[in-house]
Write an enzyme that holds these catalytic residues in place. Structure first.
Site, short mmCIF file in Angstrom:
data_model
loop_
_atom_site.label_atom_id
_atom_site.label_comp_id
_atom_site.label_asym_id
_atom_site.label_seq_id
_atom_site.Cartn_x
_atom_site.Cartn_y
_atom_site.Cartn_z
N SER A 1 41.84 12.25 13.66
CA SER A 1 42.65 11.12 14.05
C SER A 1 41.85 9.85 14.36
CB SER A 1 43.48 11.50 15.28
OG SER A 1 42.65 11.81 16.38
N SER B 1 38.78 15.54 15.42
CA SER B 1 39.05 14.14 15.10
C SER B 1 37.85 13.20 15.07
CB SER B 1 40.06 13.57 16.08
OG SER B 1 41.32 13.99 15.67
N LYS C 1 38.28 3.89 20.17
CA LYS C 1 39.53 4.47 19.68
C LYS C 1 40.65 4.03 20.61
CE LYS C 1 41.49 8.99 18.45
NZ LYS C 1 41.22 10.41 18.27
#
Ligand code: GLN
Length: 470
Positions: A147, A172, A70
């Site tokens: 996210s 997330s 990420k």
């Protein structure tokens, strides 16, 4: 023999193999926009180094496995922005601890994946200014969740051995994994080092793993966890490794959270999750309904107060001086900071700075921030009580199937936040939780959330194995 086995045994050239995987990754990115940065040069460099020292890497856990990170996770020499324009151009001089561990075990880091700016969102539509929105692997007109949206989408789409590193502050990992039909493990808070993670909310952030199978998730989790002296909140709990996992639900007591199946949850999602629960029961789990009214009712408000308070403090460092983008000093410093921040932060980041700062202001602090911290303690107690009786708790991971972008546009910020109701509780309590894909409804994946007691990741993974390969 699979191609990965051939790479691992040295029969297949690891550099050529890595090059092929990078081509495939780039092709997926053109269609689905899962990357903020493709780390081709460093990935091939890593493959060359492995080839040169093959004996040293032989038998390592992740040898030849492609790993994405990420965007908020720092990778040496690769642009790492946490999805924000304010950090555009930042290339860390160091690896986050998780990346260091992945590389040590022979994993090849292929790039940084798309996310909501600093993790602020549930649909990956709050990407930073100038970043593309990632698209759902089952329908490009829909969200892949957030996210860690790029991570989950890529985990679904990659047609080469790949596992994704995601991060969860308040859901997330679970939410995008649910929307993309993959397994996503959010570990116990403190089990994985946060060193080198660009902070959202320090008391909540957890790095975890996303993959197509429980086996893959366990492989990466077993690589990254374990004490790290560089993170003061890192637990000294011994490293588990998760070797010899076996499908195991017989006799496990599972509490199905009653309030998590309210009318706010789409019927298709309820149906899919109920079928997942029935599947666990068939395999010998003892299933009962449990009421967790307090956490379900109060977690969302508590979470957003704490998360915004912490994030507004964390974002203060991006002021155009020490970190991130700079501007031109014309007036006084206050004007300068405001100009840099106005220009480079997206709308949601600004909203959170305002709300978080308000909640921490003298005069309001006791009413909001301190109160939320106290309610968090009560929420933890409610979960702990439930774990006196159950091995795991079950609920939907999200209240809806992956929504269309055109529908997301119509949501108010509050409606956007409400999507997190099922996931914020375990995140506030620092409890491990696993999204399990339980099947498809209307051609879209449904995710079930299994929540475990602190440090009980193994139990969750072994339960999740019931759904492996289904
Ligand atoms: N949707 C939540 C938020 O916007 C969770 C995000 C996260 O876990 N990073 O805060």
């Amino acid at each position: 023999m699979s191609i990965l086995d051939e790479v691992r045994s040295g029969k297949e050239d690891i550099v050529e193999y890595a090059e092929e995987c990078m081509q495939k990754a780039k092709g997926i990115d053109r269609e689905y926009r899962y990357f903020t940065a493709i780390a081709e040069e460093s990935a091939i460099g890593q493959a060359r180094e492995i080839k040169k020292n093959f004996q040293k890497y032989r038998g390592k856990r992740l040898l030849g496995v492609m790993v994405s990170a990420k965007d908020a996770i720092c990778v040496k020499g690769v642009e790492s922005c946490a999805g924000s324009r304010i950090l555009k151009g930042y290339r860390p001089l160091f690896d986050a601890t998780v990346i260091e561990r992945v590389k040590r075990e022979g994993g090849i880091v292929i790039g940084k994946t798309s996310q909501d700016e600093f993790g602020f969102g549930s649909f990956s539509v709050n990407v930073g200014l100038g970043f593309p929105i990632p698209l759902n692997p089952f329908d490009r007109g829909r969200s892949c969740g957030g996210s860690s949206g790029g991570a989950a989408g890529l985990a679904r789409k990659a047609d080469f051995p790949h596992i994704a590193l995601g991060e969860s502050t308040g859901g997330s990992i679970a939410a995008p994994s649910s929307f993309c039909g993959v397994f996503g493990l959010t570990p116990t808070y403190g089990k994985v080092s946060r060193y080198g993670l660009i902070d959202y909310g320090n008391s909540l952030d957890k790095i975890g793993s996303i993959g197509k199978s429980v086996e893959e998730v366990a492989l990466l989790q077993g690589t990254i966890e374990g004490h790290d002296p560089k993170d003061s909140t890192s637990l000294s709990h011994p490293h588990e490794g998760y070797k010899e996992l076996k499908r195991n639900v017989k006799g496990m007591r599972i509490g199905v959270i009653k309030e998590a199946f309210s009318d706010a949850v789409e019927k298709d999602v309820q149906k899919g999750v109920r079928s997942g629960i029935a599947r666990l029961e068939e395999e010998g789990a003892v299933v009962e309904e449990v009421s967790l009214e307090f956490p379900i009712r109060y977690s969302l408000a508590t979470y957003y107060l704490l998360a915004m308070s912490e994030s507004s403090t964390n974002l203060a460092r991006y002021c155009g001086m020490r970190y991130g983008q700079a501007g031109e000093l014309k007036g006084n410093f206050n004007e300068y900071f405001s100009e840099v921040r106005s220009k480079h932060f997206g709308e949601e980041a600004k909203r959170r700075i305002i709300l978080g700062t308000f909640a921490r202001m003298s005069g309001f602090r006791d009413a909001y921030y301190i109160k939320a911290a106290k309610v968090r303690t009560l929420i933890i107690r409610h979960y702990r009580k439930a774990f006196g009786k159950y091995d795991a708790l079950a609920s939907p991971s999200t209240p809806l199937l992956p929504p269309k972008f055109t529908d997301i546009e119509k949501l108010t910020p509050l409606q956007h936040y409400m999507i997190d109701v099922p996931v914020v509780g375990p995140n506030l309590a620092g409890l491990p939780h696993l999204n399990v894909p339980v099947g498809m409804e209307k051609g879209l994946p449904v995710g079930m959330l299994l929540i475990g007691d602190h440090l009980q990741e193994r139990k969750l993974l072994e339960m999740g194995m019931v759904f492996d390969g289904e």
